[in-house]
Design an enzyme around this catalytic site. Structure first.
Site, PDB file in Angstrom:
ATOM      1  N   ASP A  57      45.067   8.505  84.735  1.00 16.84           N
ATOM      2  CA  ASP A  57      44.734   9.916  84.562  1.00 16.84           C
ATOM      3  C   ASP A  57      44.206   9.962  83.135  1.00 16.84           C
ATOM      4  OD1 ASP A  57      44.863  12.580  83.631  1.00 16.84           O
ATOM      5  OD2 ASP A  57      46.142  13.067  85.332  1.00 16.84           O
ATOM      6  N   HIS A  58      42.899  10.069  82.985  1.00 17.32           N
ATOM      7  CA  HIS A  58      42.361   9.845  81.637  1.00 17.32           C
ATOM      8  C   HIS A  58      42.830  10.886  80.630  1.00 17.32           C
ATOM      9  CE1 HIS A  58      39.250  12.750  82.814  1.00 17.32           C
ATOM     10  NE2 HIS A  58      38.937  12.864  81.541  1.00 17.32           N
TER      11      HIS A  58
ATOM     12  N   HIS B 124      45.303  16.084  86.225  1.00 14.83           N
ATOM     13  CA  HIS B 124      45.272  16.265  84.771  1.00 14.83           C
ATOM     14  C   HIS B 124      46.169  17.423  84.316  1.00 14.83           C
ATOM     15  CE1 HIS B 124      42.008  13.555  85.156  1.00 14.83           C
ATOM     16  NE2 HIS B 124      41.068  14.433  85.422  1.00 14.83           N
TER      17      HIS B 124
END
Ligand code: BG6
Length: 520
Positions: free
Chosen positions: A208-209, A271
């Protein structure tokens, strides 16, 4: 300063705040295999990340980078492609010689169909050659940057070709899986069933950047490396929390994917939910991956399921119409390529969640994310309760609630709004703000999230990756809303103009609680 990277030494030389920081740990010798190596993410993010890890001395001396995808490149063509992408997208500018030529020696490419097991045998040969010639010690990190529809196939074939952890007797095998992990609860569970046949949970790194963004990591530092916030971090002092991930971009050529996803799946389930978990979790018993992820999971479990009868009250959806972005006219969502003419997909989603535990009982968490909004802005705003008694000020004086804002992007920092006396003979009060900005505070530009995350996976640190129990719970949280939205068309779509604050229904949702969204 021994072992300090070039960037760190330069920063420490001018910034006392960075003095004495130990060097980043160097990753283990290993091969990193990118599936989907001819894709956009590889070009824009992943290869520039590998290059910068090399420049910052985080890659070990013994490393191999192997691309795998359908395009029929030779090794040299792949190297040229990657050179161009580094030149275009790397934060450190154009690649310089002789470093690039040395780096390029570590790059190799395997063309192949994801469902052709013979290609995985070809991959195995390349990896074994790298082990012999580059000293990569049998360690393998597989990165799935492909359409999710082939995740399970790749994993199955890796195992069949003797590349999975069970058959790798020499070193470790880990896997990084890009989002989306499933498209709903059932498909996520089905995917997990396939993943877990081959990779034990400890070897799975679900990306999950957002978790790789510096200000997101700082949420824990703010909460648990200070004494002043934690005592007031609860329902006695906090009125409500707003988490926003607003974008100005539209679907950017990804209409085919996005029209089957929508904002709830694309941003909120992953996110934004991770941000909620970090803000609301209890202090972990230690700073290791599982202690932190245990707490994140626990708080997600405490989120009250949205009852079906409350979905229309506790959520709002929107779809953008034509409008403008920084003064330039832009088309509506339904005019975007690969989007259905009558699409019912939301490009804006807002939900109100309650966390049923002692710390948060009755404190609403308002989550929102949307495309083509007025500004790009991701932030978490903690709004404190009103004063118990008003002592100062006259009519016209604003005694605003205190608000602590964790700014994630594009600004990175923390700001606290509080009330202060206006200079002069009278006791007039105005709201002012105290700001910390990362860039000026520490004198460095934050590295892109992917750099941090790939480096962590190479080192075996899973702290910033999402564990299956949290992914599953996040799906459980959004499912009632997702079901409703999928099964009932919103006749008001398109219901907000590109460049605006979002749909009126989202404002109504907060107005019912006598609250307002912060301005985007
Ligand atoms: C991705 C979504 O995960 O995050 C995209 O699929 C979105 O639709 C992107 O644009 C936003 O990332 P960032 O880092 O720009 O906020």
């Amino acid at each position: 300063m021994a072992g300090t990277t070039a960037t760190q030494s330069a920063a420490a030389a001018v910034n006392p705040l960075r003095k004495g920081l130990a060097s980043d740990r160097i990753a283990d010798p290993c091969n990193v295999v990118f599936f989907g190596a001819s894709g956009d993410l590889m070009k824009r993010m992943l290869m520039p990340a590998m290059w910068n890890l090399r420049l910052d001395g985080i890659l070990p001396a013994n490393y191999g980078i192997v691309g795998f995808s359908r395009s029929q490149y030779t090794d040299d063509e792949f190297r040229d492609q990657m050179h161009r992408s580094v030149d275009e997208f790397s934060r450190s500018g154009q690649a310089k010689e002789p470093l690039w030529s040395d780096f390029a020696k570590h790059l190799a490419y395997v063309p192949g169909d994801f469902d052709d097991v013979a290609c995985y045998h070809a991959l195995r040969e390349v990896l074994e050659k790298n082990d012999r010639e580059l000293g990569t010690a049998g360690n393998r990190l597989f990165y799935l940057s492909t359409p999710p529809s082939v995740f399970a196939t790749i994993i199955e074939h890796l195992d069949a070709a003797g590349l999975g952890p069970r058959t790798n007797k020499q070193g470790w095998s880990r896997i990084i899986i890009e989002k989306p992990f499933g498209t709903d609860l059932d498909s996520a569970r089905a995917l997990q069933a396939e993943v877990s046949k081959v990779f034990d949970e400890k070897l799975v790194y679900r990306i999950d950047h957002y978790l790789g963004k510096e200000p997101v990591q700082d949420i824990m530092a703010l909460r648990f490396a200070n004494v002043i916030f934690e005592p007031i971090w609860n329902r006695r002092y906090i009125d409500s929390v707003q988490i926003t991930a607003a974008e100005t971009v539209g679907v950017e050529g990804r209409g085919g994917y996005y029209d089957n996803a929508g904002a709830l799946r694309d941003m909120i389930q992953n996110h934004v939910m991770n941000l909620l978990a970090l803000v609301a979790m209890e202090p972990p018993v230690a700073a290791d991956a599982d202690s932190i992820r245990d707490e994140k999971f626990k708080v997600l479990r405490a989120v009250r399921p949205i009852e079906r009868t409350r979905v229309t009250l506790d959520s709002a959806r929107g779809q953008y119409d034509a409008g403008s972005n920084a003064g330039t006219p832009v088309p509506g969502y339904r005019e975007e390529p690969d989007v259905r003419e009558e699409s019912n997909t939301e490009t804006y989603a807002a939900v109100k969640l309650l966390v049923d535990n002692w710390r948060w009982a009755d404190v609403p968490f308002y989550l929102r994310s949307g495309k083509r909004l007025a500004r790009k802005k991701s932030e978490i705003a903690i709004r404190f309760r009103s004063l118990p008694h008003r002592l100062f000020g006259e009519a016209g004086d604003l005694l605003d609630n205190n608000v602590l804002v964790m700014k994630i992007q594009p600004e990175e920092g923390i700001s606290l709004r509080f009330n202060a006396k206006v200079p002069g003979p009278k006791m007039h009060i105005r709201s002012v703000s105290m700001d910390f900005n990362y860039g000026t505070g520490f004198g460095v530009v934050s590295a892109p999230a992917y750099e941090r995350l790939v480096g962590d996976a190479m080192r075996g640190d899973a702290t910033l990756f999402t564990r299956w129990d949290a992914v599953e719970t996040a799906w459980q949280i959004v499912m009632p809303v997702l079901d409703r939205w999928q099964n009932t068309a919103d006749e008001s779509f398109p219901n907000y103009s590109a460049g605006s604050q979002g749909p009126p229904s989202a404002d109504r949702m907060l107005a019912m609680d006598d609250r307002e969204w912060r301005k985007i």
